[in-house]
Design a protein around this motif. Sequence first.
Motif, PDB file in Angstrom:
ATOM      1  N   LEU A 165       0.900  -1.094   0.018  1.00  0.00           N
ATOM      2  CA  LEU A 165       0.029  -0.053  -0.097  1.00  0.00           C
ATOM      3  C   LEU A 165       0.765   1.168   0.152  1.00  0.00           C
ATOM      4  CD1 LEU A 165      -3.301   0.156  -0.016  1.00  0.00           C
ATOM      5  CD2 LEU A 165      -3.093   0.796   2.302  1.00  0.00           C
ATOM      6  N   GLN A 166       1.742   1.127  -0.838  1.00  0.00           N
ATOM      7  CA  GLN A 166       3.025   2.219  -0.700  1.00  0.00           C
ATOM      8  C   GLN A 166       2.328   3.490  -1.814  1.00  0.00           C
ATOM      9  OE1 GLN A 166       6.916   1.050  -1.905  1.00  0.00           O
ATOM     10  NE2 GLN A 166       7.682   3.164  -1.868  1.00  0.00           N
ATOM     11  N   ARG A 167       2.200   4.495  -1.463  1.00  0.00           N
ATOM     12  CA  ARG A 167       2.031   5.650  -2.311  1.00  0.00           C
ATOM     13  C   ARG A 167       3.276   6.115  -2.978  1.00  0.00           C
ATOM     14  NH1 ARG A 167      -2.779   9.311  -1.651  1.00  0.00           N
ATOM     15  NH2 ARG A 167      -2.722  10.832  -2.897  1.00  0.00           N
ATOM     16  N   ILE A 168       3.476   5.972  -4.296  1.00  0.00           N
ATOM     17  CA  ILE A 168       4.599   6.382  -5.128  1.00  0.00           C
ATOM     18  C   ILE A 168       4.342   7.587  -5.737  1.00  0.00           C
ATOM     19  CG2 ILE A 168       5.455   4.104  -4.987  1.00  0.00           C
ATOM     20  CD1 ILE A 168       4.248   3.901  -7.947  1.00  0.00           C
ATOM     21  N   ALA A 169       3.237   8.157  -5.774  1.00  0.00           N
ATOM     22  CA  ALA A 169       2.940   9.614  -6.618  1.00  0.00           C
ATOM     23  C   ALA A 169       1.743  10.204  -6.090  1.00  0.00           C
ATOM     24  CB  ALA A 169       2.904   9.237  -8.023  1.00  0.00           C
ATOM     25  N   ASP A 170       1.619  11.498  -6.274  1.00  0.00           N
ATOM     26  CA  ASP A 170       0.405  12.103  -5.612  1.00  0.00           C
ATOM     27  C   ASP A 170      -0.558  12.581  -7.062  1.00  0.00           C
ATOM     28  OD1 ASP A 170       0.987  11.979  -3.185  1.00  0.00           O
ATOM     29  OD2 ASP A 170       2.250  13.594  -3.469  1.00  0.00           O
ATOM     30  N   ASP A 171      -0.099  12.728  -7.916  1.00  0.00           N
ATOM     31  CA  ASP A 171      -0.904  13.400  -9.208  1.00  0.00           C
ATOM     32  C   ASP A 171      -0.631  12.503 -10.509  1.00  0.00           C
ATOM     33  OD1 ASP A 171      -2.546  14.948 -10.698  1.00  0.00           O
ATOM     34  OD2 ASP A 171      -1.018  16.637 -10.968  1.00  0.00           O
ATOM     35  N   PRO A 172      -1.480  11.456 -10.846  1.00  0.00           N
ATOM     36  CA  PRO A 172      -2.713  11.258  -9.946  1.00  0.00           C
ATOM     37  C   PRO A 172      -2.243  10.377  -8.693  1.00  0.00           C
ATOM     38  CG  PRO A 172      -2.388   9.771 -11.798  1.00  0.00           C
ATOM     39  CD  PRO A 172      -1.433  11.048 -12.174  1.00  0.00           C
ATOM     40  N   PRO A 173      -3.183  10.143  -7.703  1.00  0.00           N
ATOM     41  CA  PRO A 173      -2.547   9.323  -6.766  1.00  0.00           C
ATOM     42  C   PRO A 173      -2.282   7.871  -7.208  1.00  0.00           C
ATOM     43  CG  PRO A 173      -4.544  10.466  -6.288  1.00  0.00           C
ATOM     44  CD  PRO A 173      -4.291  10.637  -7.606  1.00  0.00           C
ATOM     45  N   THR A 174      -1.187   7.395  -7.045  1.00  0.00           N
ATOM     46  CA  THR A 174      -0.671   6.004  -7.304  1.00  0.00           C
ATOM     47  C   THR A 174      -0.164   5.196  -6.301  1.00  0.00           C
ATOM     48  OG1 THR A 174       0.005   7.120  -9.266  1.00  0.00           O
ATOM     49  CG2 THR A 174       0.987   5.045  -9.148  1.00  0.00           C
ATOM     50  N   ILE A 175      -0.643   3.893  -5.959  1.00  0.00           N
ATOM     51  CA  ILE A 175      -0.442   3.011  -5.085  1.00  0.00           C
ATOM     52  C   ILE A 175       0.267   1.906  -5.716  1.00  0.00           C
ATOM     53  CG2 ILE A 175      -1.408   1.707  -3.252  1.00  0.00           C
ATOM     54  CD1 ILE A 175      -1.684   4.605  -2.575  1.00  0.00           C
ATOM     55  N   LEU A 176       1.628   1.451  -4.825  1.00  0.00           N
ATOM     56  CA  LEU A 176       2.242   0.345  -5.446  1.00  0.00           C
ATOM     57  C   LEU A 176       1.725  -0.853  -4.259  1.00  0.00           C
ATOM     58  CD1 LEU A 176       4.148  -1.376  -7.180  1.00  0.00           C
ATOM     59  CD2 LEU A 176       5.936  -0.511  -5.562  1.00  0.00           C
ATOM     60  N   ASP A 177       1.356  -1.775  -4.796  1.00  0.00           N
ATOM     61  CA  ASP A 177       0.895  -3.058  -3.740  1.00  0.00           C
ATOM     62  C   ASP A 177       1.201  -4.276  -4.377  1.00  0.00           C
ATOM     63  OD1 ASP A 177      -0.392  -3.340  -0.807  1.00  0.00           O
ATOM     64  OD2 ASP A 177      -1.131  -4.872  -2.082  1.00  0.00           O
ATOM     65  N   GLY A 178       1.425  -5.368  -3.568  1.00  0.00           N
ATOM     66  CA  GLY A 178       1.370  -6.644  -3.990  1.00  0.00           C
ATOM     67  C   GLY A 178       1.031  -7.564  -2.949  1.00  0.00           C
ATOM     68  N   ALA A 179       0.136  -8.651  -3.504  1.00  0.00           N
ATOM     69  CA  ALA A 179      -0.559  -9.644  -2.748  1.00  0.00           C
ATOM     70  C   ALA A 179      -0.558 -11.379  -3.452  1.00  0.00           C
ATOM     71  CB  ALA A 179      -1.985  -9.254  -2.441  1.00  0.00           C
ATOM     72  N   PRO A 180      -0.225 -12.063  -2.727  1.00  0.00           N
ATOM     73  CA  PRO A 180      -0.020 -13.316  -3.520  1.00  0.00           C
ATOM     74  C   PRO A 180      -1.132 -14.215  -3.480  1.00  0.00           C
ATOM     75  CG  PRO A 180       1.026 -13.332  -1.107  1.00  0.00           C
ATOM     76  CD  PRO A 180       0.412 -12.106  -1.322  1.00  0.00           C
ATOM     77  N   ASN A 181      -2.373 -13.784  -2.618  1.00  0.00           N
ATOM     78  CA  ASN A 181      -3.326 -14.876  -2.583  1.00  0.00           C
ATOM     79  C   ASN A 181      -4.601 -13.788  -2.318  1.00  0.00           C
ATOM     80  OD1 ASN A 181      -3.323 -14.309   0.345  1.00  0.00           O
ATOM     81  ND2 ASN A 181      -1.441 -15.761   0.399  1.00  0.00           N
ATOM     82  N   PRO A 182      -5.968 -14.492  -2.392  1.00  0.00           N
ATOM     83  CA  PRO A 182      -6.989 -13.576  -2.263  1.00  0.00           C
ATOM     84  C   PRO A 182      -7.040 -12.821  -0.926  1.00  0.00           C
ATOM     85  CG  PRO A 182      -7.729 -15.678  -3.318  1.00  0.00           C
ATOM     86  CD  PRO A 182      -6.313 -15.779  -2.898  1.00  0.00           C
ATOM     87  N   ALA A 183      -6.918 -13.675   0.188  1.00  0.00           N
ATOM     88  CA  ALA A 183      -6.716 -13.115   1.484  1.00  0.00           C
ATOM     89  C   ALA A 183      -5.951 -11.768   1.574  1.00  0.00           C
ATOM     90  CB  ALA A 183      -6.428 -14.123   2.462  1.00  0.00           C
ATOM     91  N   ALA A 184      -4.866 -11.532   0.998  1.00  0.00           N
ATOM     92  CA  ALA A 184      -3.803 -10.531   1.181  1.00  0.00           C
ATOM     93  C   ALA A 184      -4.480  -9.315   0.114  1.00  0.00           C
ATOM     94  CB  ALA A 184      -2.458 -11.038   0.402  1.00  0.00           C
ATOM     95  N   VAL A 185      -5.069  -9.723  -1.256  1.00  0.00           N
ATOM     96  CA  VAL A 185      -6.006  -8.875  -1.789  1.00  0.00           C
ATOM     97  C   VAL A 185      -6.885  -8.136  -1.094  1.00  0.00           C
ATOM     98  CG1 VAL A 185      -7.201  -8.511  -3.977  1.00  0.00           C
ATOM     99  CG2 VAL A 185      -5.196 -10.151  -4.007  1.00  0.00           C
ATOM    100  N   THR A 186      -7.847  -8.978  -0.300  1.00  0.00           N
ATOM    101  CA  THR A 186      -8.794  -8.366   0.413  1.00  0.00           C
ATOM    102  C   THR A 186      -8.277  -7.413   1.416  1.00  0.00           C
ATOM    103  OG1 THR A 186     -10.382 -10.339   0.200  1.00  0.00           O
ATOM    104  CG2 THR A 186     -10.855  -9.103   2.090  1.00  0.00           C
ATOM    105  N   ALA A 187      -7.349  -7.775   2.268  1.00  0.00           N
ATOM    106  CA  ALA A 187      -6.592  -6.975   3.374  1.00  0.00           C
ATOM    107  C   ALA A 187      -6.182  -5.681   2.885  1.00  0.00           C
ATOM    108  CB  ALA A 187      -5.491  -7.600   3.911  1.00  0.00           C
TER     109      ALA A 187
END
Length: 286
Positions: free
Chosen positions: A264-286
Amino acid sequence: MRFGLDRMHRMMTALSSPERSYDAVHVLGTNGKSSTTRMTAAILQEHGLRIGAYTSPHLRSYSERVLIDGHELDPGAFAEAIARASWAADRVNRTLAEDDHVTQFELLTAAALWQMAREDVQVAVIEAGLGGRYDATSVIDAPITVLTNVGLEHTRWLGPTITDIAEEKLAVVASSGTLVLGQDLEPDALKVAERVAGERHAEIVRPQPELTASLPLRAPGAFQRRNFALATAAAGAYLNRAGLALTARALARAGAETEMRGRLQRIADDPPTILDGAPNPAAVTA
């Protein structure tokens, strides 16, 4: 992928058993292991201890996996650790059958354990790879075991049910040790945890979210608040065994300074850009 601890035990012997030179906290689970490991290490470091941390996987460089007092190894130190582990792997491979050999993860784990001994860490916070019982990291003798959560993952190797997977992960709980359990653990996993703790006379410790609810965290997301509460419980369990007290000041500093890139790392503000990775459905949901 090759399960079993025989190769790792031989590697440790070749490297003069570096894993015996420091205390250890072993972090297992389906999701949240890296964050919990980093946060636990940061809290212990803020209490004046020299801390090593081992996580996987990495985002950009393998050297991210080994931290000494919160800092990644420099390229030279990492290369030297890998060279030493490769030397040990060569010796071990010569004793194995033709179709067997030290795996990449085993080599990386051996390098990390050796380097942390070389760096004179007092405590190593070690994230497990896959499972627990036969995971390469399980050569450590950790009095504190942390279980973040249990979900259906790698069922081909760990088993088809939550109960099966929990059994594999919790096989590493030490006799008379401490088992720190994440919030909202699946009921079937909790049953296994309570049974294993009883059989091994291990103390069960649970997070107290109220201790950290008002602290500002650098790592964003409600899931990171749960991870930090769990890390606080894990660090507190270790400090209690060491005769030290968990302090609010150290908690606040660790929470404010621990960054988790790629979560859930914010890497830019204009436009708001989030970097995230999740290996399974439970992580995606979180």
